[in-house]
Write a protein that holds these residues in place. Structure first.
Motif, PDB file in Angstrom:
ATOM      1  N   LYS A   1      27.470  15.059  31.271  1.00 35.88           N
ATOM      2  CA  LYS A   1      26.898  14.029  32.132  1.00 35.88           C
ATOM      3  C   LYS A   1      25.858  13.257  31.336  1.00 35.88           C
ATOM      4  CE  LYS A   1      26.099  14.769  36.482  1.00 35.88           C
ATOM      5  NZ  LYS A   1      25.510  15.222  37.769  1.00 35.88           N
ATOM      6  N   ASN A   2      25.995  11.936  31.318  1.00 34.43           N
ATOM      7  CA  ASN A   2      25.064  11.087  30.601  1.00 34.43           C
ATOM      8  C   ASN A   2      23.742  10.959  31.352  1.00 34.43           C
ATOM      9  OD1 ASN A   2      26.667  10.390  28.325  1.00 34.43           O
ATOM     10  ND2 ASN A   2      27.824   8.908  29.564  1.00 34.43           N
ATOM     11  N   PRO A   3      22.675  10.522  30.671  1.00 34.07           N
ATOM     12  CA  PRO A   3      21.371  10.373  31.338  1.00 34.07           C
ATOM     13  C   PRO A   3      21.411   9.467  32.565  1.00 34.07           C
ATOM     14  CG  PRO A   3      21.101  10.258  28.967  1.00 34.07           C
ATOM     15  CD  PRO A   3      22.571  10.273  29.218  1.00 34.07           C
ATOM     16  N   ASP A   4      22.327   8.504  32.606  1.00 38.93           N
ATOM     17  CA  ASP A   4      22.417   7.622  33.770  1.00 38.93           C
ATOM     18  C   ASP A   4      23.209   8.229  34.913  1.00 38.93           C
ATOM     19  OD1 ASP A   4      24.964   7.562  32.776  1.00 38.93           O
ATOM     20  OD2 ASP A   4      25.027   5.406  32.387  1.00 38.93           O
ATOM     21  N   GLY A   5      23.662   9.486  34.717  1.00 39.60           N
ATOM     22  CA  GLY A   5      24.367  10.190  35.783  1.00 39.60           C
ATOM     23  C   GLY A   5      25.870  10.107  35.706  1.00 39.60           C
ATOM     24  N   HIS A   6      26.416   9.259  34.840  1.00 39.08           N
ATOM     25  CA  HIS A   6      27.860   9.133  34.727  1.00 39.08           C
ATOM     26  C   HIS A   6      28.437  10.276  33.892  1.00 39.08           C
ATOM     27  CE1 HIS A   6      27.186   5.030  36.160  1.00 39.08           C
ATOM     28  NE2 HIS A   6      28.499   4.961  36.386  1.00 39.08           N
ATOM     29  N   MET A   7      29.589  10.776  34.324  1.00 41.46           N
ATOM     30  CA  MET A   7      30.309  11.789  33.566  1.00 41.46           C
ATOM     31  C   MET A   7      31.082  11.123  32.426  1.00 41.46           C
ATOM     32  SD  MET A   7      29.677  14.775  34.822  1.00 41.46           S
ATOM     33  CE  MET A   7      30.978  15.719  34.040  1.00 41.46           C
ATOM     34  N   ASP A   8      31.227  11.836  31.327  1.00 44.39           N
ATOM     35  CA  ASP A   8      32.004  11.356  30.193  1.00 44.39           C
ATOM     36  C   ASP A   8      32.644  12.558  29.518  1.00 44.39           C
ATOM     37  OD1 ASP A   8      33.154   9.656  28.400  1.00 44.39           O
ATOM     38  OD2 ASP A   8      31.281   8.790  27.655  1.00 44.39           O
ATOM     39  N   GLY A   9      33.548  12.323  28.571  1.00 46.15           N
ATOM     40  CA  GLY A   9      34.213  13.429  27.897  1.00 46.15           C
ATOM     41  C   GLY A   9      35.048  12.950  26.723  1.00 46.15           C
ATOM     42  N   LEU A  10      35.644  13.906  26.042  1.00 47.95           N
ATOM     43  CA  LEU A  10      36.524  13.647  24.903  1.00 47.95           C
ATOM     44  C   LEU A  10      37.834  14.380  25.131  1.00 47.95           C
ATOM     45  CD1 LEU A  10      33.907  14.406  22.082  1.00 47.95           C
ATOM     46  CD2 LEU A  10      34.491  12.140  22.968  1.00 47.95           C
ATOM     47  N   THR A  11      38.918  13.876  24.562  1.00 47.02           N
ATOM     48  CA  THR A  11      40.169  14.629  24.629  1.00 47.02           C
ATOM     49  C   THR A  11      40.058  15.858  23.724  1.00 47.02           C
ATOM     50  OG1 THR A  11      41.138  13.335  22.837  1.00 47.02           O
ATOM     51  CG2 THR A  11      41.522  12.553  25.089  1.00 47.02           C
ATOM     52  N   THR A  12      40.962  16.801  23.895  1.00 47.92           N
ATOM     53  CA  THR A  12      40.862  18.080  23.182  1.00 47.92           C
ATOM     54  C   THR A  12      40.744  17.892  21.679  1.00 47.92           C
ATOM     55  OG1 THR A  12      42.158  19.158  24.913  1.00 47.92           O
ATOM     56  CG2 THR A  12      41.983  20.301  22.796  1.00 47.92           C
ATOM     57  N   ASN A  13      41.614  17.073  21.099  1.00 45.01           N
ATOM     58  CA  ASN A  13      41.592  16.854  19.653  1.00 45.01           C
ATOM     59  C   ASN A  13      41.037  15.490  19.260  1.00 45.01           C
ATOM     60  OD1 ASN A  13      42.700  19.376  18.858  1.00 45.01           O
ATOM     61  ND2 ASN A  13      44.723  18.658  19.499  1.00 45.01           N
TER      62      ASN A  13
END
Length: 356
Positions: free
Chosen positions: A112-124
């Protein structure tokens, strides 16, 4: 290496709102006429517009060399293109599944970013490299970065599947440019724009260069027989007149079955012109026009595969470090993905003209 052409397919929806669904990011695709929304991945499900499979080095596509377990994500990435000038294209990691939710594997990094939004990366990971100076004769390699689900740019992780993300690069964006490379951990895509392709040699131009070389009647300096590059339509069949080359020195010959020495490897020969020992392979004219950075004559060959293209194109790709495995990088032939070797990864070809 695959060439990914701008405006190759249209869709009627694009992600405009980012919200949350539990602990996973949710991006709801809504219908919008101002964008093209393209999804790329290994999955053959309907949400995927372009299905990609693992690239096998050296054009080895037989049943014996099929990939048993792919490292490409099923929903690898998505690209959003403006339909109005300047036709900006942005890349995002991961893609929507059939339920219109962003699909991420269980082991994928999420936060979760400081602004509250979720983010992520793919496995590879989805890695992007923008060439310096665009995709031109003067192009230089850029720096590889990783793109997140929300389109933020990060430095590379320690390994492709590490849980700890890299550092946020705030002064860089996810906007693609002509010549951008997109690596999906198993396949690398080359992004070309319509304007960039306007200045790129066409298939007809490459065919004209082939005919021009053959019209010069290059000869084998030993057998004195005339050599000729085969038709692009017969690029997988070694023909009798096909030129061969010693890749350590660049001398071009016809095929012969001598020059072996007991103290060198079986696939290496001693050049009868300069006595240099090295790989002896057939030459193939690189036929994918989108990989050329200029329209120069095909005078250089990649080592050790023998694909031939212009000098500036060969030198450009010879210095591009392409991701390999979980943390390695090496230069590869853009035409067959073979790992390049030798002092410069390519060699200038030395043809002998007719003596009559």
């Amino acid at each position: 290496m695959r060439t990914f052409y701008r405006n190759s397919r249209e869709a009627n929806y694009s992600p405009l709102e980012i919200g949350f669904k539990g602990r996973l990011p949710l991006m709801e695709p809504v219908y919008q006429v101002h964008f093209e929304f393209l999804q790329i991945g290994r999955s053959t499900e309907s949400p995927i517009d372009f299905v990609v499979t693992d690239t096998i080095s050296g054009s080895q596509n037989s049943d014996e060399t099929q990939i048993t377990q792919s490292t490409i994500s099923r929903f690898a990435c998505r690209i959003v293109c403006d339909r109005n000038a300047p036709y900006t294209a942005r890349i995002f990691a991961a893609g929507f599944d059939s339920s219109k939710n962003i699909f991420l594997g269980e082991k994928a990094a999420k936060w979760k970013n400081p602004d509250g939004h979720m983010d992520g990366l793919t496995t590879n990971g989805v890695l992007v490299m923008h060439p310096k100076g665009g995709f031109t004769e003067e192009s230089k390699p850029g720096v590889w970065r990783e793109i997140s689900v929300c389109g933020d740019v990060y430095t590379l992780r320690e390994t492709r599947s590490a849980q700890q993300r890299g550092k946020l690069v705030e002064n860089e964006t996810n906007i693609l440019q002509d010549g951008s490379l997109i690596d999906l951990c198993g396949a690398t895509l080359l992004w070309r724009t319509a304007d960039g392709l306007f200045h790129t040699p066409t298939q007809k131009h490459i065919e004209a260069l082939r005919q021009e070389i053959n019209a010069a009647r290059p000869q084998c300096p030993v057998g004195l027989n005339t050599l000729a590059f085969p038709s692009i339509n017969r690029k997988d069949v070694v023909e009798e007149k096909q030129p061969w080359a010693y890749l350590s020195c660049g001398h071009v010959h016809g095929y012969h079955n001598w020059g072996h020495r007991s103290d060198i490897e079986a696939n290496e020969r001693e050049c009868p012109m300069c006595r240099t020992v090295g790989p002896y392979v057939p030459l193939w004219l690189g036929c994918e026009a989108g990989f050329y950075v200029d329209a120069g004559p095909p005078t250089y060959a990649f080592t050790p595969c023998g694909h031939v293209c212009s000098e500036k194109s060969a030198k450009y790709w010879s210095q591009i470090p392409l991701p390999h495995g979980t943390h390695a990088f090496h230069a590869s032939c853009p035409f067959c993905a073979a790992q390049l070797t030798g002092e410069h990864n390519c060699v200038k070809l030395i043809f002998q003209g007719p003596i009559d």
